[in-house]
Design an enzyme around this catalytic site. Sequence first.
Site, PDB file in Angstrom:
ATOM      1  N   LYS A   1       2.184  -2.911   6.185  1.00  0.00           N
ATOM      2  CA  LYS A   1       2.586  -2.978   4.780  1.00  0.00           C
ATOM      3  C   LYS A   1       4.045  -2.561   4.600  1.00  0.00           C
ATOM      4  CE  LYS A   1      -1.273  -4.426   2.889  1.00  0.00           C
ATOM      5  NZ  LYS A   1      -1.342  -5.700   2.148  1.00  0.00           N
TER       6      LYS A   1
ATOM      7  N   TYR B   1      -2.103  -0.218   9.716  1.00  0.00           N
ATOM      8  CA  TYR B   1      -2.187  -0.929   8.442  1.00  0.00           C
ATOM      9  C   TYR B   1      -0.974  -0.571   7.584  1.00  0.00           C
ATOM     10  CZ  TYR B   1      -3.836  -1.924   3.671  1.00  0.00           C
ATOM     11  OH  TYR B   1      -3.947  -2.359   2.379  1.00  0.00           O
TER      12      TYR B   1
ATOM     13  N   SER C   1       0.855  -1.193   0.000  1.00  0.00           N
ATOM     14  CA  SER C   1       0.000   0.000   0.000  1.00  0.00           C
ATOM     15  C   SER C   1       0.881   1.228   0.000  1.00  0.00           C
ATOM     16  CB  SER C   1      -0.897   0.009   1.239  1.00  0.00           C
ATOM     17  OG  SER C   1      -1.493   1.284   1.433  1.00  0.00           O
TER      18      SER C   1
END
Length: 252
Positions: free
Chosen positions: A160, A156, A143
Amino acid sequence: MTGRHAGRTAIVTGASRGIGLAIAQQLVTEGARVVITARNKDTLDEAVEQLGGPQHALAVAGKADDPAHQDDAIQQALRSFGRVDFLVNNTGINPAYGPLVDLDLGLARKIVEVNCIAAVSWVQKVHRAWMREHGGAIVNVSSISSVRTAPGIGFYGASKAMLNSITELLAVELGPDIRVNGVAPAVVKTKFAIPLYDGREAEVVQAYPLGRLGEPEDIGTAVSFLLSDDAAWITGQTVPIDGGMSLTAGLE
Protein backbone atom coordinates in the site's frame (compact mmCIF):
# COMPACT_ATOMS: atom_id res chain seq x y z
CA MET A 1 -29.99 11.94 -4.40
CA THR A 2 -28.03 15.17 -4.03
CA GLY A 3 -26.95 15.25 -7.67
CA ARG A 4 -23.28 16.08 -7.02
CA HIS A 5 -22.31 13.25 -9.38
CA ALA A 6 -25.33 13.44 -11.68
CA GLY A 7 -24.60 12.27 -15.21
CA ARG A 8 -21.28 10.66 -14.29
CA THR A 9 -20.20 7.03 -14.25
CA ALA A 10 -17.77 5.27 -11.92
CA ILE A 11 -16.01 1.93 -11.94
CA VAL A 12 -15.45 0.62 -8.41
CA THR A 13 -13.40 -2.55 -8.05
CA GLY A 14 -13.90 -4.99 -5.21
CA ALA A 15 -17.37 -3.61 -4.60
CA SER A 16 -19.60 -6.58 -3.80
CA ARG A 17 -19.43 -5.79 -0.06
CA GLY A 18 -17.61 -3.79 2.58
CA ILE A 19 -15.78 -0.60 1.71
CA GLY A 20 -16.23 -1.01 -2.04
CA LEU A 21 -19.98 -1.39 -1.79
CA ALA A 22 -20.20 1.59 0.57
CA ILE A 23 -18.28 3.70 -1.94
CA ALA A 24 -20.59 2.60 -4.74
CA GLN A 25 -23.65 3.32 -2.59
CA GLN A 26 -22.47 6.83 -1.79
CA LEU A 27 -21.78 7.57 -5.44
CA VAL A 28 -25.22 6.31 -6.46
CA THR A 29 -26.83 8.33 -3.67
CA GLU A 30 -25.17 11.41 -5.12
CA GLY A 31 -26.38 10.73 -8.66
CA ALA A 32 -23.71 8.59 -10.32
CA ARG A 33 -24.11 5.31 -12.13
CA VAL A 34 -21.64 2.65 -11.10
CA VAL A 35 -20.01 -0.43 -12.55
CA ILE A 36 -18.98 -2.72 -9.72
CA THR A 37 -16.53 -5.58 -9.97
CA ALA A 38 -15.56 -8.54 -7.81
CA ARG A 39 -14.95 -12.25 -8.27
CA ASN A 40 -18.32 -13.63 -7.14
CA LYS A 41 -21.22 -13.01 -9.52
CA ASP A 42 -23.93 -13.88 -7.00
CA THR A 43 -22.77 -11.37 -4.40
CA LEU A 44 -22.31 -8.77 -7.12
CA ASP A 45 -25.88 -9.30 -8.32
CA GLU A 46 -27.11 -8.85 -4.75
CA ALA A 47 -25.10 -5.64 -4.52
CA VAL A 48 -26.69 -4.31 -7.71
CA GLU A 49 -30.13 -4.79 -6.18
CA GLN A 50 -28.98 -3.01 -3.03
CA LEU A 51 -27.76 -0.13 -5.20
CA GLY A 52 -31.17 0.29 -6.81
CA GLY A 53 -31.08 -2.04 -9.78
CA PRO A 54 -29.69 -1.91 -13.31
CA GLN A 55 -30.63 1.71 -13.93
CA HIS A 56 -28.05 2.65 -11.30
CA ALA A 57 -25.52 -0.18 -11.26
CA LEU A 58 -23.96 -2.84 -13.44
CA ALA A 59 -22.03 -5.87 -12.17
CA VAL A 60 -19.06 -7.36 -14.01
CA ALA A 61 -17.55 -10.41 -12.33
CA GLY A 62 -13.87 -11.24 -12.64
CA LYS A 63 -10.45 -11.03 -11.04
CA ALA A 64 -9.17 -7.49 -10.58
CA ASP A 65 -5.72 -8.36 -11.91
CA ASP A 66 -7.03 -10.04 -15.07
CA PRO A 67 -6.49 -7.69 -18.05
CA ALA A 68 -9.34 -9.30 -20.01
CA HIS A 69 -11.71 -8.63 -17.10
CA GLN A 70 -10.54 -5.03 -16.92
CA ASP A 71 -11.22 -4.55 -20.63
CA ASP A 72 -14.65 -6.17 -20.28
CA ALA A 73 -15.68 -3.96 -17.34
CA ILE A 74 -14.62 -0.78 -19.11
CA GLN A 75 -16.33 -1.71 -22.36
CA GLN A 76 -19.53 -2.64 -20.54
CA ALA A 77 -19.44 0.69 -18.73
CA LEU A 78 -19.13 2.53 -22.03
CA ARG A 79 -21.85 0.46 -23.72
CA SER A 80 -24.30 0.76 -20.83
CA PHE A 81 -23.62 4.27 -19.51
CA GLY A 82 -21.59 5.96 -22.25
CA ARG A 83 -18.69 7.21 -20.15
CA VAL A 84 -16.21 6.45 -17.36
CA ASP A 85 -15.61 9.59 -15.30
CA PHE A 86 -14.37 7.98 -12.09
CA LEU A 87 -12.23 4.99 -11.18
CA VAL A 88 -11.90 3.63 -7.65
CA ASN A 89 -9.18 1.03 -7.22
CA ASN A 90 -10.54 -0.61 -4.10
CA THR A 91 -9.54 -4.25 -4.58
CA GLY A 92 -6.84 -5.38 -2.17
CA ILE A 93 -5.66 -8.71 -0.85
CA ASN A 94 -3.64 -9.86 2.13
CA PRO A 95 -3.30 -13.66 2.06
CA ALA A 96 -0.24 -13.61 4.36
CA TYR A 97 0.06 -12.86 8.08
CA GLY A 98 3.25 -12.90 10.10
CA PRO A 99 6.83 -11.59 10.05
CA LEU A 100 8.61 -10.81 6.79
CA VAL A 101 11.30 -13.40 7.48
CA ASP A 102 8.63 -16.11 7.21
CA LEU A 103 6.75 -14.59 4.27
CA ASP A 104 5.88 -16.88 1.37
CA LEU A 105 7.42 -15.00 -1.55
CA GLY A 106 4.85 -16.39 -3.96
CA LEU A 107 2.16 -14.74 -1.87
CA ALA A 108 4.23 -11.57 -1.74
CA ARG A 109 4.31 -11.41 -5.53
CA LYS A 110 0.54 -11.93 -5.68
CA ILE A 111 -0.03 -9.10 -3.19
CA VAL A 112 1.96 -6.69 -5.33
CA GLU A 113 0.25 -7.94 -8.49
CA VAL A 114 -3.25 -7.27 -7.15
CA ASN A 115 -2.67 -4.28 -4.88
CA CYS A 116 -0.32 -2.31 -7.14
CA ILE A 117 0.17 -3.56 -10.67
CA ALA A 118 -3.53 -4.19 -11.26
CA ALA A 119 -4.31 -0.66 -10.07
CA VAL A 120 -1.89 0.76 -12.64
CA SER A 121 -3.42 -1.43 -15.33
CA TRP A 122 -6.94 -0.20 -14.54
CA VAL A 123 -5.71 3.39 -14.77
CA GLN A 124 -3.97 2.77 -18.10
CA LYS A 125 -7.06 1.19 -19.62
CA VAL A 126 -9.53 3.78 -18.33
CA HIS A 127 -7.20 6.53 -19.50
CA ARG A 128 -7.05 5.14 -23.03
CA ALA A 129 -10.77 4.39 -23.20
CA TRP A 130 -12.16 7.70 -21.86
CA MET A 131 -10.20 9.92 -19.50
CA ARG A 132 -7.39 10.94 -21.86
CA GLU A 133 -9.89 12.89 -23.96
CA HIS A 134 -12.53 13.75 -21.37
CA GLY A 135 -10.75 14.01 -18.00
CA GLY A 136 -11.84 12.38 -14.77
CA ALA A 137 -10.89 11.52 -11.22
CA ILE A 138 -9.32 8.46 -9.63
CA VAL A 139 -9.12 7.29 -6.01
CA ASN A 140 -6.86 4.46 -4.86
CA VAL A 141 -7.81 2.77 -1.59
CA SER A 142 -4.66 2.36 0.46
CA SER A 143 -4.28 1.61 4.18
CA ILE A 144 -3.01 3.33 7.28
CA SER A 145 -0.50 0.46 7.42
CA SER A 146 1.19 2.18 4.48
CA VAL A 147 2.37 4.96 6.77
CA ARG A 148 2.37 3.26 10.21
CA THR A 149 4.24 0.06 10.97
CA ALA A 150 1.77 -2.80 11.26
CA PRO A 151 3.42 -6.00 12.50
CA GLY A 152 1.80 -9.09 11.08
CA ILE A 153 0.53 -7.37 7.96
CA GLY A 154 3.77 -5.65 7.11
CA PHE A 155 4.04 -6.67 3.47
CA TYR A 156 0.44 -5.66 2.85
CA GLY A 157 1.39 -2.26 4.27
CA ALA A 158 4.46 -2.16 2.05
CA SER A 159 2.31 -2.82 -1.01
CA LYS A 160 0.00 0.00 0.00
CA ALA A 161 2.99 2.31 0.48
CA MET A 162 3.87 1.50 -3.11
CA LEU A 163 0.30 2.36 -4.08
CA ASN A 164 0.66 5.74 -2.34
CA SER A 165 3.74 6.43 -4.44
CA ILE A 166 1.86 5.36 -7.57
CA THR A 167 -0.91 7.80 -6.63
CA GLU A 168 1.55 10.68 -6.39
CA LEU A 169 3.24 9.86 -9.68
CA LEU A 170 -0.04 9.47 -11.55
CA ALA A 171 -1.24 12.81 -10.19
CA VAL A 172 1.83 14.50 -11.66
CA GLU A 173 1.61 12.68 -14.98
CA LEU A 174 -2.14 12.99 -15.56
CA GLY A 175 -2.85 16.54 -14.43
CA PRO A 176 -4.44 18.93 -15.07
CA ASP A 177 -7.46 17.11 -16.49
CA ILE A 178 -7.31 13.97 -14.32
CA ARG A 179 -6.97 14.11 -10.55
CA VAL A 180 -5.59 11.13 -8.63
CA ASN A 181 -5.91 10.76 -4.87
CA GLY A 182 -6.02 8.03 -2.25
CA VAL A 183 -7.53 7.21 1.10
CA ALA A 184 -5.76 5.28 3.85
CA PRO A 185 -8.29 3.69 6.21
CA ALA A 186 -7.40 2.31 9.60
CA VAL A 187 -9.41 -0.67 10.86
CA VAL A 188 -12.87 -0.63 9.32
CA LYS A 189 -15.50 -3.14 10.41
CA THR A 190 -15.58 -5.36 7.35
CA LYS A 191 -15.12 -9.07 6.74
CA PHE A 192 -11.66 -8.34 5.33
CA ALA A 193 -10.52 -6.71 8.58
CA ILE A 194 -12.08 -9.11 11.10
CA PRO A 195 -8.72 -10.66 12.10
CA LEU A 196 -7.54 -7.22 13.23
CA TYR A 197 -10.25 -6.71 15.84
CA ASP A 198 -12.34 -9.86 16.33
CA GLY A 199 -12.73 -10.65 20.01
CA ARG A 200 -10.74 -7.62 21.12
CA GLU A 201 -12.54 -4.61 19.70
CA ALA A 202 -12.68 -2.84 23.07
CA GLU A 203 -8.90 -3.12 23.31
CA VAL A 204 -8.21 -2.06 19.73
CA VAL A 205 -10.48 0.95 19.87
CA GLN A 206 -8.49 2.46 22.73
CA ALA A 207 -5.93 3.63 20.16
CA TYR A 208 -8.59 5.70 18.35
CA PRO A 209 -9.17 9.23 19.65
CA LEU A 210 -12.67 9.22 18.15
CA GLY A 211 -13.50 6.17 20.24
CA ARG A 212 -14.63 3.70 17.59
CA LEU A 213 -13.51 1.67 14.63
CA GLY A 214 -14.43 2.77 11.15
CA GLU A 215 -17.57 1.88 9.26
CA PRO A 216 -17.56 1.36 5.48
CA GLU A 217 -19.67 4.49 5.08
CA ASP A 218 -16.87 6.57 6.62
CA ILE A 219 -14.72 5.66 3.65
CA GLY A 220 -17.52 5.97 1.11
CA THR A 221 -18.21 9.60 1.94
CA ALA A 222 -14.51 10.51 1.84
CA VAL A 223 -13.98 8.86 -1.54
CA SER A 224 -17.07 10.54 -2.95
CA PHE A 225 -15.71 13.92 -1.88
CA LEU A 226 -12.30 13.31 -3.46
CA LEU A 227 -13.95 12.33 -6.75
CA SER A 228 -16.22 15.35 -6.73
CA ASP A 229 -15.68 18.86 -8.07
CA ASP A 230 -15.63 19.98 -4.43
CA ALA A 231 -12.09 18.55 -4.36
CA ALA A 232 -11.08 20.24 -7.62
CA TRP A 233 -7.76 21.53 -6.21
CA ILE A 234 -6.71 18.31 -4.50
CA THR A 235 -4.50 15.79 -6.26
CA GLY A 236 -1.70 13.41 -5.35
CA GLN A 237 -2.82 13.09 -1.73
CA THR A 238 -3.46 9.94 0.28
CA VAL A 239 -5.74 10.99 3.11
CA PRO A 240 -5.78 9.05 6.40
CA ILE A 241 -9.33 8.08 7.33
CA ASP A 242 -8.54 6.63 10.71
CA GLY A 243 -10.45 8.14 13.61
CA GLY A 244 -7.20 9.78 14.70
CA MET A 245 -5.40 6.48 15.19
CA SER A 246 -2.28 7.60 13.30
CA LEU A 247 -1.76 10.19 16.03
CA THR A 248 -1.26 7.44 18.58
CA ALA A 249 1.15 4.53 19.05
CA GLY A 250 -0.05 2.21 16.26
CA LEU A 251 -2.43 -0.57 15.31
CA GLU A 252 -2.12 -2.64 18.48
